[in-house]
Design an enzyme around this catalytic site. Structure first.
Site, PDB file in Angstrom:
ATOM      1  N   HIS A 109      -0.848  -2.626  -7.398  1.00 35.47           N
ATOM      2  CA  HIS A 109      -2.223  -2.811  -7.893  1.00 35.47           C
ATOM      3  C   HIS A 109      -2.321  -2.524  -9.398  1.00 35.47           C
ATOM      4  O   HIS A 109      -3.421  -2.650  -9.955  1.00 35.47           O
ATOM      5  CB  HIS A 109      -3.188  -1.913  -7.132  1.00 35.47           C
ATOM      6  CG  HIS A 109      -3.323  -2.282  -5.679  1.00 35.47           C
ATOM      7  ND1 HIS A 109      -3.705  -3.536  -5.259  1.00 35.47           N
ATOM      8  CD2 HIS A 109      -3.101  -1.564  -4.541  1.00 35.47           C
ATOM      9  CE1 HIS A 109      -3.723  -3.577  -3.928  1.00 35.47           C
ATOM     10  NE2 HIS A 109      -3.361  -2.397  -3.478  1.00 35.47           N
ATOM     11  N   ASP A 148       2.365  -6.810   1.692  1.00 34.11           N
ATOM     12  CA  ASP A 148       1.416  -5.716   1.879  1.00 34.11           C
ATOM     13  C   ASP A 148       0.109  -6.293   2.437  1.00 34.11           C
ATOM     14  O   ASP A 148      -0.246  -7.430   2.154  1.00 34.11           O
ATOM     15  CB  ASP A 148       1.169  -5.026   0.534  1.00 34.11           C
ATOM     16  CG  ASP A 148       0.438  -3.707   0.658  1.00 34.11           C
ATOM     17  OD1 ASP A 148       1.102  -2.656   0.553  1.00 34.11           O
ATOM     18  OD2 ASP A 148      -0.790  -3.715   0.852  1.00 34.11           O
ATOM     19  N   HIS A 150      -2.812  -5.485   1.591  1.00 37.28           N
ATOM     20  CA  HIS A 150      -3.768  -5.627   0.497  1.00 37.28           C
ATOM     21  C   HIS A 150      -3.241  -6.659  -0.514  1.00 37.28           C
ATOM     22  O   HIS A 150      -2.037  -6.681  -0.808  1.00 37.28           O
ATOM     23  CB  HIS A 150      -3.973  -4.288  -0.219  1.00 37.28           C
ATOM     24  CG  HIS A 150      -4.411  -3.181   0.694  1.00 37.28           C
ATOM     25  ND1 HIS A 150      -3.513  -2.350   1.331  1.00 37.28           N
ATOM     26  CD2 HIS A 150      -5.642  -2.781   1.081  1.00 37.28           C
ATOM     27  CE1 HIS A 150      -4.181  -1.470   2.071  1.00 37.28           C
ATOM     28  NE2 HIS A 150      -5.469  -1.716   1.940  1.00 37.28           N
ATOM     29  N   ASP A 237       1.613  -2.005   5.740  1.00 37.02           N
ATOM     30  CA  ASP A 237       0.313  -1.712   6.317  1.00 37.02           C
ATOM     31  C   ASP A 237      -0.342  -2.891   7.033  1.00 37.02           C
ATOM     32  O   ASP A 237      -1.518  -2.819   7.403  1.00 37.02           O
ATOM     33  CB  ASP A 237      -0.640  -1.140   5.261  1.00 37.02           C
ATOM     34  CG  ASP A 237      -0.464  -1.761   3.892  1.00 37.02           C
ATOM     35  OD1 ASP A 237       0.212  -2.794   3.798  1.00 37.02           O
ATOM     36  OD2 ASP A 237      -0.995  -1.221   2.920  1.00 37.02           O
TER      37      ASP A 237
END
Length: 450
Positions: A109, A148, A150, A237
């Site tokens: 991120h 991921d 996200h 995740d």
């Protein structure tokens, strides 16, 4: 066929956002304990390496840290990034066939401009590794597949205008999960249109759905792009027990994904089901990368009947894949029609929120539209901090393949801005053709060079 797989572990005992934060050292400790208990670390296919520190120049190749690099990192960040560089060297020197850096703090991120921590990330481990590989080993075309849950918004930001990097991210739909981005229309900037591919998945997508996307879209795009190296941004995740997301991926599904994807290097990102997912997922991935049977890896509560894809999900996925296949195959025509090529610059603006540090950033970006090269970017960023302080910077990014004319323009712009700062606090130049990185602080009239 068995392969030599390199591993780096760095749990970062002394780094945490808060003592009870889900991003903590146990994420790696449970995995390591299980690998030792199962005897995986004694297998001849597995080679463990010790991390080293990255240096500030490695970071400056990727980031504009505000007010400087030392303010944004700890020693743990240097070691985590340095762990990826150790594996990069081992891979390029043919000591290993592939490698997995199990390091934290995570990084995907982190954007090019860094005012603070967002999404648990300060600096971008994979991007630091990629720029190191390009500088030291001359790699040209890079593919990054982000698994991921996200959206990898930091990776997208860093490579949005780089036509030599294909970034593919599949993730839970941004309307339902942080960071709220990663939609199909985010396809890259004018000089790199189509080399960003976002695949937003509906909550509760299972192994079947994710492998449909992998088989029908991701693998064919990689085959066509022909990268020099494939990097896996390895978030765990998507697992069905992860407490921060809502997907239905399994450990064996992750292992099979890596078996098909065949990443050269993988770098750990998220994954917060510390006991119920990470030891199984990481075990499956490592065995798959090493070419070892992983069919015995399964979670204690796994029942196949609980992981069937719905007809509605499959219909959505088929439409999504067809849409993105169409965008990929028509990317040149869409870029020609979608940007003002008769002008010198393309301009855009946006707001960025740093959820961890509660910083708000206003950003304006200008892209030099050059028909001979990928040009350069000029970023004006204004960080609004919780203390009330404001810092305004201008950063110039010169692409490594910039033509002589763009190189001279960008360097002259840096010199002009130093002479007339126009309210700026700091001025940066990333001069990738010369591998030189400049930072001028207006108040002290001092320049740092890496």
């Amino acid at each position: 066929m068995s392969r030599k797989t390199g591993l780096v572990f760095f749990p970062a005992f002394d780094w945490a956002i808060t003592p009870t934060h889900p991003e903590r050292e146990e994420r790696l400790l449970y995995t390591r304990d299980q690998l030792f208990e199962e005897g995986v670390m004694d297998l001849p296919e597995i080679v463990e390496y010790k991390p080293r520190n990255a240096d500030y120049k490695d970071i400056a190749r990727v980031h504009f840290c505000v007010p400087d690099i030392s303010a944004q990192i700890t020693e743990a960040h240097l070691i985590a990034a340095g762990g990826t560089l150790v594996l990069a060297d081992a891979f390029m020197n043919k000591e290993i066939d592939n490698g997995f850096a199990l390091v934290r703090p995570p990084g995907h991120h982190s954007m090019r401009v860094v005012h603070g921590n967002r999404g648990f990330c300060n600096i971008h481990n994979e991007a630091i590794m990629i720029e190191y590989l390009r500088k030291n080993y001359g790699l040209q075309k890079i593919a990054i597949v982000d698994t991921d849950v996200h959206h990898g918004d930091g990776t997208q930001d860093i490579y949005y205008h780089d036509p030599d990097v294909l970034f593919i991210s599949f993730h839970q739909d941004g309307r339902t999960l942080y960071p709220g981005s990663g939609f199909c229309n985010e396809l890259g900037g004018p000089t790199a249109y189509g080399t960003t591919i976002n695949i937003p998945l509906l909550p509760n997508t299972t192994d079947e759905g994710i492998h449909y996307v992998l088989d029908q879209l991701v693998l064919p795009l990689l085959e066509e792009f022909q990268p020099d190296i494939i990097i896996n941004s390895a978030g765990q995740d998507n697992h069905y027990t992860d407490p921060l997301a809502n997907m239905r991926f399994t450990a064996r599904g992750y292992a099979r994904l890596n078996e098909k994807l065949k990443p050269d290097l993988a770098v750990l990102e998220g994954g917060y089901a510390i006991e119920s997912a990470l030891p199984y997922v990481n075990m499956g991935i490592i065995l798959a990368m090493a070419g070892i049977d992983y069919s015995w890896v399964r979670e204690p509560d796994y029942r196949p009947e609980n992981f069937r894809e719905t007809p509605e999900h499959m219909a959505y996925l088929k439409g999504l894949v067809e849409h993105l296949q169409d965008a990929w195959h028509n990317r040149e025509e869409m870029a020609a029609a979608g940007f003002p090529w008769d002008e010198e610059f393309f301009e855009s603006s946006r707001m960025i929120y740093y959820d961890t540090d509660n910083i708000r950033e206003q950003q304006q970006e200008k892209i030099r539209l050059c028909k001979r090269c990928p040009g350069y970017q000029v970023i004006r960023s204004r960080g609004l901090y919780p203390s009330g302080r404001i810092r305004t910077i201008q950063a110039i990014v010169l692409h490594r393949r910039a033509c002589p004319s763009c190189q001279e323009e960008a360097r002259e712009l840096y010199r002009e801005r130093i002479a007339d700062p126009e309210g700026l606090d700091i001025i940066y130049l990333q001069d990738k053709p010369q591998d030189r990185y400049h930072q001028f602080t207006v108040s002290g009239e001092s320049e740092l060079q890496y």
